[in-house]
Design a protein around this motif. Sequence first.
Motif, PDB file in Angstrom:
ATOM      1  N   GLY A  42       0.812  -1.344  -0.201  1.00 10.36           N
ATOM      2  CA  GLY A  42       0.102   0.105   0.019  1.00 10.36           C
ATOM      3  C   GLY A  42       0.775   1.251  -0.048  1.00 10.36           C
ATOM      4  N   VAL A  43       2.284   1.199  -0.158  1.00  8.47           N
ATOM      5  CA  VAL A  43       3.179   2.376  -0.313  1.00  8.47           C
ATOM      6  C   VAL A  43       2.863   3.021  -1.594  1.00  8.47           C
ATOM      7  CG1 VAL A  43       5.473   3.174  -0.036  1.00  8.47           C
ATOM      8  CG2 VAL A  43       4.837   1.414   1.310  1.00  8.47           C
ATOM      9  N   THR A  44       2.328   4.157  -1.625  1.00  6.88           N
ATOM     10  CA  THR A  44       1.967   5.097  -2.721  1.00  6.88           C
ATOM     11  C   THR A  44       3.357   5.341  -3.610  1.00  6.88           C
ATOM     12  OG1 THR A  44       1.937   7.296  -1.701  1.00  6.88           O
ATOM     13  CG2 THR A  44      -0.210   5.930  -1.748  1.00  6.88           C
ATOM     14  N   GLU A  45       3.175   5.647  -4.680  1.00  3.25           N
ATOM     15  CA  GLU A  45       4.424   6.151  -5.789  1.00  3.25           C
ATOM     16  C   GLU A  45       4.988   7.208  -5.180  1.00  3.25           C
ATOM     17  OE1 GLU A  45       6.546   5.330  -8.861  1.00  3.25           O
ATOM     18  OE2 GLU A  45       4.785   4.102  -8.562  1.00  3.25           O
ATOM     19  N   ALA A  46       4.307   8.177  -4.277  1.00  6.33           N
ATOM     20  CA  ALA A  46       4.967   9.336  -3.766  1.00  6.33           C
ATOM     21  C   ALA A  46       6.046   8.990  -2.827  1.00  6.33           C
ATOM     22  CB  ALA A  46       4.008  10.464  -3.120  1.00  6.33           C
ATOM     23  N   TRP A  47       5.581   7.815  -1.916  1.00 17.18           N
ATOM     24  CA  TRP A  47       6.384   7.515  -0.865  1.00 17.18           C
ATOM     25  C   TRP A  47       7.660   6.759  -1.344  1.00 17.18           C
ATOM     26  CZ3 TRP A  47       6.729   9.964   3.770  1.00 17.18           C
ATOM     27  CH2 TRP A  47       5.473  10.528   4.106  1.00 17.18           C
ATOM     28  N   LEU A  48       7.337   6.169  -2.594  1.00 15.63           N
ATOM     29  CA  LEU A  48       8.615   5.439  -3.222  1.00 15.63           C
ATOM     30  C   LEU A  48       9.689   6.238  -3.892  1.00 15.63           C
ATOM     31  CD1 LEU A  48       6.699   2.762  -4.894  1.00 15.63           C
ATOM     32  CD2 LEU A  48       7.841   2.450  -2.774  1.00 15.63           C
ATOM     33  N   GLU A  49       9.586   7.526  -3.967  1.00 14.54           N
ATOM     34  CA  GLU A  49      10.599   8.414  -4.335  1.00 14.54           C
ATOM     35  C   GLU A  49      11.737   8.576  -3.785  1.00 14.54           C
ATOM     36  OE1 GLU A  49      10.368  10.284  -6.925  1.00 14.54           O
ATOM     37  OE2 GLU A  49       8.403  10.376  -7.342  1.00 14.54           O
ATOM     38  N   PRO A  50      11.993   8.304  -2.511  1.00 10.88           N
ATOM     39  CA  PRO A  50      13.362   8.073  -1.606  1.00 10.88           C
ATOM     40  C   PRO A  50      14.144   6.772  -1.996  1.00 10.88           C
ATOM     41  CG  PRO A  50      11.704   8.829  -0.115  1.00 10.88           C
ATOM     42  CD  PRO A  50      11.023   8.349  -1.395  1.00 10.88           C
ATOM     43  N   VAL A  51      13.389   5.825  -2.654  1.00  7.39           N
ATOM     44  CA  VAL A  51      14.056   4.411  -2.451  1.00  7.39           C
ATOM     45  C   VAL A  51      15.198   4.248  -3.396  1.00  7.39           C
ATOM     46  CG1 VAL A  51      13.613   2.077  -3.463  1.00  7.39           C
ATOM     47  CG2 VAL A  51      11.885   3.162  -2.025  1.00  7.39           C
ATOM     48  N   PRO A  52      15.265   5.085  -4.500  1.00  5.85           N
ATOM     49  CA  PRO A  52      16.626   4.763  -5.364  1.00  5.85           C
ATOM     50  C   PRO A  52      17.906   5.441  -4.723  1.00  5.85           C
ATOM     51  CG  PRO A  52      14.801   5.399  -6.892  1.00  5.85           C
ATOM     52  CD  PRO A  52      14.321   5.558  -5.447  1.00  5.85           C
ATOM     53  N   PHE A  53      17.689   6.657  -4.213  1.00  4.05           N
ATOM     54  CA  PHE A  53      18.463   7.250  -3.229  1.00  4.05           C
ATOM     55  C   PHE A  53      19.110   6.399  -2.140  1.00  4.05           C
ATOM     56  CE2 PHE A  53      19.488   9.847   0.465  1.00  4.05           C
ATOM     57  CZ  PHE A  53      20.921   9.914   0.184  1.00  4.05           C
ATOM     58  N   LEU A  54      18.047   5.804  -1.291  1.00  4.71           N
ATOM     59  CA  LEU A  54      18.386   5.041  -0.111  1.00  4.71           C
ATOM     60  C   LEU A  54      19.180   3.612  -0.409  1.00  4.71           C
ATOM     61  CD1 LEU A  54      15.006   5.405   1.884  1.00  4.71           C
ATOM     62  CD2 LEU A  54      17.218   6.547   2.211  1.00  4.71           C
ATOM     63  N   LEU A  55      19.077   3.280  -1.648  1.00  5.07           N
ATOM     64  CA  LEU A  55      19.485   1.808  -2.195  1.00  5.07           C
ATOM     65  C   LEU A  55      21.069   2.254  -2.364  1.00  5.07           C
ATOM     66  CD1 LEU A  55      16.987   0.107  -4.236  1.00  5.07           C
ATOM     67  CD2 LEU A  55      17.960  -0.467  -2.221  1.00  5.07           C
ATOM     68  N   THR A  56      21.273   3.577  -3.099  1.00  2.00           N
ATOM     69  CA  THR A  56      22.537   3.886  -3.573  1.00  2.00           C
ATOM     70  C   THR A  56      23.226   4.240  -2.071  1.00  2.00           C
ATOM     71  OG1 THR A  56      22.084   6.187  -4.033  1.00  2.00           O
ATOM     72  CG2 THR A  56      22.043   4.794  -5.768  1.00  2.00           C
ATOM     73  N   LEU A  57      22.748   4.960  -1.357  1.00  2.00           N
ATOM     74  CA  LEU A  57      23.151   5.325   0.016  1.00  2.00           C
ATOM     75  C   LEU A  57      23.801   3.874   0.670  1.00  2.00           C
ATOM     76  CD1 LEU A  57      24.071   7.718   1.709  1.00  2.00           C
ATOM     77  CD2 LEU A  57      22.031   7.310   2.830  1.00  2.00           C
ATOM     78  N   LEU A  58      23.017   2.844   0.483  1.00  2.00           N
ATOM     79  CA  LEU A  58      23.322   1.710   0.968  1.00  2.00           C
ATOM     80  C   LEU A  58      24.564   1.082   0.529  1.00  2.00           C
ATOM     81  CD1 LEU A  58      22.623  -0.765   3.034  1.00  2.00           C
ATOM     82  CD2 LEU A  58      21.169  -1.685   1.475  1.00  2.00           C
ATOM     83  N   ALA A  59      24.699   1.368  -0.728  1.00  2.00           N
ATOM     84  CA  ALA A  59      25.467   0.716  -1.488  1.00  2.00           C
ATOM     85  C   ALA A  59      26.926   1.447  -0.953  1.00  2.00           C
ATOM     86  CB  ALA A  59      25.557   1.047  -3.074  1.00  2.00           C
ATOM     87  N   THR A  60      26.757   2.866  -0.707  1.00  2.00           N
ATOM     88  CA  THR A  60      28.053   3.562  -0.443  1.00  2.00           C
ATOM     89  C   THR A  60      28.187   3.033   1.065  1.00  2.00           C
ATOM     90  OG1 THR A  60      27.242   5.353  -1.752  1.00  2.00           O
ATOM     91  CG2 THR A  60      28.742   6.003   0.022  1.00  2.00           C
ATOM     92  N   TRP A  61      27.411   3.088   1.993  1.00  2.00           N
ATOM     93  CA  TRP A  61      27.728   2.611   3.364  1.00  2.00           C
ATOM     94  C   TRP A  61      28.413   1.297   3.383  1.00  2.00           C
ATOM     95  CZ3 TRP A  61      25.885  -1.438   6.099  1.00  2.00           C
ATOM     96  CH2 TRP A  61      26.443  -1.485   7.526  1.00  2.00           C
ATOM     97  N   ALA A  62      27.972   0.485   2.293  1.00  2.00           N
ATOM     98  CA  ALA A  62      28.660  -0.989   2.296  1.00  2.00           C
ATOM     99  C   ALA A  62      30.307  -0.765   1.957  1.00  2.00           C
ATOM    100  CB  ALA A  62      27.876  -1.872   1.553  1.00  2.00           C
ATOM    101  N   VAL A  63      30.375  -0.064   0.929  1.00  2.00           N
ATOM    102  CA  VAL A  63      31.888  -0.046   0.457  1.00  2.00           C
ATOM    103  C   VAL A  63      32.766   0.694   1.642  1.00  2.00           C
ATOM    104  CG1 VAL A  63      31.704   1.981  -1.018  1.00  2.00           C
ATOM    105  CG2 VAL A  63      33.255   0.433  -1.494  1.00  2.00           C
ATOM    106  N   LEU A  64      32.163   1.827   2.057  1.00  3.69           N
ATOM    107  CA  LEU A  64      32.726   2.605   3.191  1.00  3.69           C
ATOM    108  C   LEU A  64      33.044   1.782   4.583  1.00  3.69           C
ATOM    109  CD1 LEU A  64      31.330   6.126   3.031  1.00  3.69           C
ATOM    110  CD2 LEU A  64      33.488   5.197   2.356  1.00  3.69           C
ATOM    111  N   ARG A  65      32.345   0.743   4.798  1.00  4.99           N
ATOM    112  CA  ARG A  65      32.354  -0.067   5.932  1.00  4.99           C
ATOM    113  C   ARG A  65      33.811  -1.064   5.410  1.00  4.99           C
ATOM    114  NH1 ARG A  65      29.441  -1.475  10.146  1.00  4.99           N
ATOM    115  NH2 ARG A  65      29.674  -3.257  11.243  1.00  4.99           N
ATOM    116  N   LEU A  66      33.628  -1.290   4.158  1.00  2.00           N
ATOM    117  CA  LEU A  66      34.700  -2.326   4.094  1.00  2.00           C
ATOM    118  C   LEU A  66      36.298  -1.452   4.224  1.00  2.00           C
ATOM    119  CD1 LEU A  66      33.695  -4.176   0.834  1.00  2.00           C
ATOM    120  CD2 LEU A  66      34.055  -5.091   3.141  1.00  2.00           C
ATOM    121  N   ARG A  67      36.117  -0.252   3.796  1.00  2.00           N
ATOM    122  CA  ARG A  67      37.174   0.577   3.914  1.00  2.00           C
ATOM    123  C   ARG A  67      37.338   1.272   5.288  1.00  2.00           C
ATOM    124  NH1 ARG A  67      39.144   3.156  -0.585  1.00  2.00           N
ATOM    125  NH2 ARG A  67      39.415   5.219   0.587  1.00  2.00           N
TER     126      ARG A  67
END
Length: 300
Positions: A42-67
């Motif tokens: 039931g999450v509307t399209e408007a509330w899905l707007e942050p998802v692409p950024f949050l996924l790239t932020l997660l990828a950034t966090w993951a590689v920085l954790r390795l570093r």
Amino acid sequence: MNILFDADRRLRNGWWMLVFIAFIAATRVVYAPLKAALAQLGVTEAWLEPVPFLLTLLATWAVLRLRRERLASVGFQMDRRWWRHAALGMALGMGSLLLAAGLILAIGGVRFQPDPERSLAALGYGLYVFLFVSLLEENLFRGFLFQRLVAGAGAWVAQIAFALLFAFGHWDNPGMDGTTRLVASIELGLAAILLGLAYLRTRSLALPIGIHLGWNWAQGYVLGFGVSGMDHPGWLQPVFQGQATWLTGGEFGPEASVLGILVDLLLIGLLWKWKGLAPASDAVPVAPVAATPTALPLNG
């Protein structure tokens, strides 16, 4: 020469870039099923707007954790200075877009009329949408990958490479053909250099995020222009007066106007003159990273 590690036994920047790209590829795999699952909940399209950024932020966090580095190390230092730079950037972005629009207006290329469906709610929603667009694109184009290329090959190599990548990333946008493709590609490439310079002068993503957000929001939701060919409901509506598209930008927006290019060059010149708050060296400071990293707590 060791192709994996440098003299300090740190993994070379090129390999870190590949690790990050692998993490981004993994987020692309999960994006569609995640979006579908959230929609079913039931999450509307408007509330899905942050998802692409949050996924790239997660990828950034993951590689920085390795570093063994903090998320703040790529430019997300959420302190008072960060917010001041973000506000300054937004003012610069809006001001530069209004300057470009004013020049188009001055040559008789456009006039403006109120949009009959304008609303404060639409303005607010547009700010929300473009906030996450700006966060996403700056994290991808001025974040970890850009910074590793600066550290490994120098600022100008990184600037040129990411200018080309940024321009090429818009080639499938509506209206990207003929003269529009040429002028818009030049403007987008210069915009990438401007945003890269904003990072290099501050070693923070706040200023480029603010510039990106202010330009896009004023362009689309305030003045009603197309934003890289994408239509958005504006407070005003531009009515074009028959001038050449390479002057006015047409339906693509001022990014396809030579006057937009002129404004980019002006801002690049101003940032070039500004000494900023970056370290004296062009290299991005990197904390020592062992060949076999261990996990440490990170801030977010």
